[in-house]
Enzyme design. Sequence first.
Site, PDB file in Angstrom:
ATOM      1  N   ARG A 106      18.751  56.073  31.622  1.00  0.00           N
ATOM      2  CA  ARG A 106      19.469  55.918  32.877  1.00  0.00           C
ATOM      3  C   ARG A 106      19.390  57.164  33.737  1.00  0.00           C
ATOM      4  O   ARG A 106      19.697  58.265  33.322  1.00  0.00           O
ATOM      5  CB  ARG A 106      20.925  55.591  32.560  1.00  0.00           C
ATOM      6  CG  ARG A 106      21.694  55.100  33.737  1.00  0.00           C
ATOM      7  CD  ARG A 106      23.010  54.526  33.274  1.00  0.00           C
ATOM      8  NE  ARG A 106      23.833  54.311  34.442  1.00  0.00           N
ATOM      9  CZ  ARG A 106      25.041  54.818  34.584  1.00  0.00           C
ATOM     10  NH1 ARG A 106      25.550  55.528  33.635  1.00  0.00           N
ATOM     11  NH2 ARG A 106      25.710  54.593  35.666  1.00  0.00           N
ATOM     12  N   ASN A 137      27.693  47.234  36.121  1.00  0.00           N
ATOM     13  CA  ASN A 137      28.027  48.274  37.083  1.00  0.00           C
ATOM     14  C   ASN A 137      28.400  47.654  38.439  1.00  0.00           C
ATOM     15  O   ASN A 137      27.881  48.035  39.484  1.00  0.00           O
ATOM     16  CB  ASN A 137      26.855  49.251  37.214  1.00  0.00           C
ATOM     17  CG  ASN A 137      27.282  50.635  37.659  1.00  0.00           C
ATOM     18  OD1 ASN A 137      27.105  51.004  38.806  1.00  0.00           O
ATOM     19  ND2 ASN A 137      27.839  51.408  36.742  1.00  0.00           N
ATOM     20  N   HIS A 147      28.693  50.382  41.088  1.00  0.00           N
ATOM     21  CA  HIS A 147      29.908  51.129  40.736  1.00  0.00           C
ATOM     22  C   HIS A 147      29.688  52.623  40.877  1.00  0.00           C
ATOM     23  O   HIS A 147      30.563  53.355  41.356  1.00  0.00           O
ATOM     24  CB  HIS A 147      30.337  50.776  39.309  1.00  0.00           C
ATOM     25  CG  HIS A 147      31.752  51.146  39.000  1.00  0.00           C
ATOM     26  ND1 HIS A 147      32.081  52.177  38.154  1.00  0.00           N
ATOM     27  CD2 HIS A 147      32.925  50.619  39.423  1.00  0.00           C
ATOM     28  CE1 HIS A 147      33.391  52.263  38.061  1.00  0.00           C
ATOM     29  NE2 HIS A 147      33.938  51.328  38.823  1.00  0.00           N
ATOM     30  N   CYS A 148      28.512  53.096  40.485  1.00  0.00           N
ATOM     31  CA  CYS A 148      28.185  54.518  40.590  1.00  0.00           C
ATOM     32  C   CYS A 148      28.228  55.004  42.031  1.00  0.00           C
ATOM     33  O   CYS A 148      28.497  56.176  42.291  1.00  0.00           O
ATOM     34  CB  CYS A 148      26.784  54.794  40.048  1.00  0.00           C
ATOM     35  SG  CYS A 148      26.474  54.260  38.368  1.00  0.00           S
ATOM     36  N   ALA A 149      27.921  54.114  42.965  1.00  0.00           N
ATOM     37  CA  ALA A 149      27.775  54.490  44.375  1.00  0.00           C
ATOM     38  C   ALA A 149      29.056  54.323  45.173  1.00  0.00           C
ATOM     39  O   ALA A 149      29.054  54.548  46.386  1.00  0.00           O
ATOM     40  CB  ALA A 149      26.663  53.665  45.013  1.00  0.00           C
TER      41      ALA A 149
END
Length: 397
Positions: free
Chosen positions: A8, A331, A382-384
């Site tokens: 990742r 995510n 989700h990361c962004a």
Amino acid sequence: MAHPRPSRRSLLQSGAALAALALAGGCSSDSSDGGAVEQPGPSGTAAAPTGSATAAAAGRAMPAESRPHTRTFMAWPALEEVWGDQLPGVRQDIAALAQAIAGFEPVVLLARPDQADQARQACGSSVEVLELMVDDLWARDTGPTFVTGPQGLAGIDFNFNGWGDKQTHANDGQAARNLLAHYGITRVQAPITGEGGGIEVDGEGTLMATESSWVNDNRNPGKSRDQIEASFKELLGVEKVIWFKGVAGQDITDCHIDALVRFAEPGTVVLHRPTPDTPPDVWTTASQQALQVLGSTTDARGRTLKVVDLPEPDAEQIPGAGKNFLATYLNYYVCDGGVIVPRFGVRATDDEAAGIIGDLHPGRKVTQVSINHIAAGGGGIHCATQQQPVASGSTPA
């Protein structure tokens, strides 16, 4: 046959990105941010907070993502040295994602002043662009983690250090501080280092995390799991921490929890599961270990956890997927009235995942967004994103 799960975000560790490593400057107390700050001591641990007590002592806690939001924060990817020729496509994905979320709640996109007009043009009038220096798009990790309570809203600054000095972060290391200062929100500097994508809460006292992304010398040298857990309880108002082993050293995040297991609601978790024909590797082992932990523990309220499997797509069927592609539907992002889900271009699994996630979040509209450029860098929706919850006793702005 399923493609083995990629490492990742390993793309972001290549070439110039590593050469450009920069440590974020030390933080100090500053009355301009309108709130309390914990001053780091000489050893990297935090001394007593200046101005007010810590989050738990002030009666604050981190709400579940499903609780009402004031806005969503995102960030405009700034560096060609990180993304290379993928940067235009990544920006296209970020703009589409921001527009999708803006259909449900306000979105504020952080962008460098010299890139702000480009971001505004790409995102349109539905997205507010805030001129603030950033390096990359991972707002979940670089922005503050918000807590609420009787004294209102506060932001936890987890001292972002580029996932353990793996990527340049001179600006991202200051993003949480600068964002909180802009809005006049109390800032609490954590005595530990990590990222918002490394924690998952149910809003009722339970937190999940991987040891690999916290009990790791690249973030918290010399700190034990018990010490880090105590900081979680103090900062985020949680009562119980469920730990998973995770995977260290195989991706830039060291296996964040938000790509392994999430809370759908208190008492129910959704678990990333590789397809049955995926060859055994560290990622399949991590998923299986997580399943075992979930089957043998309870949450802070004593409930046995219901586990819902969320199968991954076959990466070999995803157009343009390379070895670093993050092929997971887990995510996703929950916003006011909606849930934003990845679409990878594999219709059968895209639709299956949207159905499962929709069932887990009844009453919310499921919106699928193509994010293949973002996923090619090893991240997801989700990361962004990072939510600002509605403060206790207030209504959304």
